[in-house]
Motif scaffolding. Sequence first.
Motif, short mmCIF file in Angstrom:
data_model
loop_
_atom_site.label_atom_id
_atom_site.label_comp_id
_atom_site.label_asym_id
_atom_site.label_seq_id
_atom_site.Cartn_x
_atom_site.Cartn_y
_atom_site.Cartn_z
N SER A 245 0.82 -1.21 0.00
CA SER A 245 0.00 0.00 0.00
C SER A 245 0.86 1.26 0.00
O SER A 245 0.44 2.29 -0.54
CB SER A 245 -0.95 0.00 1.20
N TRP A 246 2.06 1.21 0.61
CA TRP A 246 2.96 2.36 0.51
C TRP A 246 3.26 2.66 -0.95
O TRP A 246 3.29 3.81 -1.37
CB TRP A 246 4.27 2.07 1.25
N MET A 247 3.50 1.60 -1.71
CA MET A 247 3.84 1.77 -3.11
C MET A 247 2.64 2.24 -3.92
O MET A 247 2.78 3.10 -4.80
CB MET A 247 4.38 0.44 -3.66
N THR A 248 1.46 1.71 -3.65
CA THR A 248 0.29 2.15 -4.41
C THR A 248 -0.05 3.60 -4.10
O THR A 248 -0.50 4.33 -5.00
CB THR A 248 -0.91 1.25 -4.07
N ASP A 249 0.18 4.04 -2.87
CA ASP A 249 -0.04 5.46 -2.55
C ASP A 249 0.93 6.34 -3.33
O ASP A 249 0.53 7.39 -3.87
CB ASP A 249 0.14 5.69 -1.05
N ALA A 250 2.20 5.93 -3.38
CA ALA A 250 3.18 6.70 -4.16
C ALA A 250 2.83 6.70 -5.64
O ALA A 250 2.98 7.70 -6.33
CB ALA A 250 4.58 6.13 -3.93
N LEU A 251 2.34 5.54 -6.13
CA LEU A 251 1.97 5.44 -7.54
C LEU A 251 0.81 6.37 -7.87
O LEU A 251 0.79 7.01 -8.93
CB LEU A 251 1.60 3.98 -7.84
N ASP A 252 -0.15 6.48 -6.98
CA ASP A 252 -1.28 7.38 -7.21
C ASP A 252 -0.84 8.84 -7.18
O ASP A 252 -1.37 9.68 -7.93
CB ASP A 252 -2.36 7.12 -6.17
N LYS A 253 0.15 9.16 -6.33
CA LYS A 253 0.68 10.52 -6.30
C LYS A 253 1.38 10.86 -7.61
O LYS A 253 1.28 11.99 -8.10
CB LYS A 253 1.65 10.68 -5.14
N VAL A 254 2.09 9.89 -8.19
CA VAL A 254 2.73 10.12 -9.48
C VAL A 254 1.68 10.40 -10.55
O VAL A 254 1.82 11.32 -11.36
CB VAL A 254 3.59 8.89 -9.87
N ARG A 255 0.62 9.60 -10.57
CA ARG A 255 -0.44 9.80 -11.56
C ARG A 255 -1.09 11.16 -11.41
O ARG A 255 -1.34 11.86 -12.40
CB ARG A 255 -1.49 8.70 -11.43
N LYS A 256 -1.37 11.61 -10.18
CA LYS A 256 -2.00 12.92 -9.96
C LYS A 256 -1.07 14.05 -10.41
O LYS A 256 -1.53 15.04 -10.98
CB LYS A 256 -2.35 13.07 -8.48
N ARG A 257 0.23 13.89 -10.13
CA ARG A 257 1.17 14.94 -10.55
C ARG A 257 1.24 15.05 -12.07
O ARG A 257 1.23 16.16 -12.63
CB ARG A 257 2.55 14.65 -9.97
N LEU A 258 1.26 13.90 -12.75
CA LEU A 258 1.32 13.92 -14.21
C LEU A 258 0.02 14.46 -14.80
O LEU A 258 0.03 15.17 -15.81
CB LEU A 258 1.59 12.51 -14.73
N TRP A 259 -1.10 14.14 -14.18
CA TRP A 259 -2.38 14.67 -14.66
C TRP A 259 -2.43 16.19 -14.48
O TRP A 259 -2.90 16.91 -15.36
CB TRP A 259 -3.51 14.01 -13.89
N SER A 260 -1.96 16.68 -13.34
CA SER A 260 -1.94 18.14 -13.11
C SER A 260 -1.03 18.84 -14.10
O SER A 260 -1.34 19.93 -14.59
CB SER A 260 -1.50 18.43 -11.67
N GLN A 261 0.10 18.21 -14.41
CA GLN A 261 1.03 18.80 -15.37
C GLN A 261 0.40 18.85 -16.76
O GLN A 261 0.53 19.86 -17.48
CB GLN A 261 2.32 17.98 -15.41
#
Length: 418
Positions: A245-261
């Motif tokens: 779950s630590w990794m899935t949380d980090a993965l979701d943060k990556v996706r949100k950052r790329l979407w915002s960009q």
Amino acid sequence: MDGICNRLLNVKGMVVEDACIVDSPLRPVPVLEIRPRPRRGMLRCSRCGRRRHGYDRGGGVRRWRHQDFGCRRVGLVAALPRVDCPRCGVTVASVPWAGPGSRSTRDFEAECAWPMTVANRKTVGGFLHIAWRTAGDVARRVAERVKASMPSPFDGLTAIGVDGTSHRKGHTYLAVVVDHERHRVIRARDGYGRDVFGLFFQALTPEQRASIKVVTGDGARWIDPCVAERCPNAERVLDGFHIVSWMTDALDKVRKRLWSQARRDGDEKTMKRMRGVRYAVLKNPGDLTGRQEEAFESLRDTDPKGQLYRSWQLKELLRTLLKHPLEQARGELNRWVFRASHSRIPEIVELAKKIRRRRPDILRTIRLGYSNARLEASDNRIKATIRMAYGFHHVTNLIALVMLRCGGPDIRLPQPAI
């Protein structure tokens, strides 16, 4: 008459003086009122249970709800004397059919407790004709009696799990401790954190603490010092689910950052595809739907610098290495940390620091093979119990219902007295 009533009421040590049906406009249904009294020489303090001398005749009659006789509601009515107890002071004499402070007989409370463990509040309240707040008090008294009659749940502990479950808005939690070997909740307490977990260890004897060899839980930092201080012989084990779950949380943060960009750049195509893989990147490959597989295949060409796809690969590597033998997992974990540290993805680099810091705990988890699966299953049952207990005004009643449903007590319907 007296013997028949004693058998029907399932109560020893009393004399039935009268019985009548009371039909009053103030009552919704007629009630069969039975007027018993304790036998002579049976006066005892209702708090300590010792024989005491009478003080006076009391201040009036008291009523108790009993099990229904067919379609008739039954109530016991008695004028109880008070006793003079050197330890507890002047208090009401105890009765053989109910506990102190209760307005229901023990048999009626046992009849309430069993459906409360298997049915919802509407069923319990409608079938037994009681308010839900009353059911909470009944659950607390029954849980106390069952706990007193059972052997200590802290004896023979070898592996325990600890977790917190929210039960009300405003970050209010229950600290729950589970026995992995016997598959039951052994303690639930209002609060969360090191101090609350420390109270659990204070309730154990030195022999009981020494028997604990494994303590599982999530990555909360307050667990480690508490275990090291109170139970130094136990090994701290992280749950594999929380590691992933630590990794899935980090993965979701990556996706949100790329979407915002992509949103700032006005790239509608990338925004749409990032939304399409929102749940796909968090799933295992075998659990993807056909539409999610198509969206995931197009991710390589859309993802800038392949950050999301590489993060997903690291997530899958971390998930699979937890299932490998210890020596193989040790080498794979070292390679994973090196690869994540040099990925140039801010969220993954930060997670790599955490994984490196918790590496001994992760390897210990792989070696011992324990998980918090039993605790997570109990957590789901506790959350269902919390929903059922909606309307309880006291957290002690909620905890009592949790222990009745998840603590493994032997809840039985009333049996005839022998």
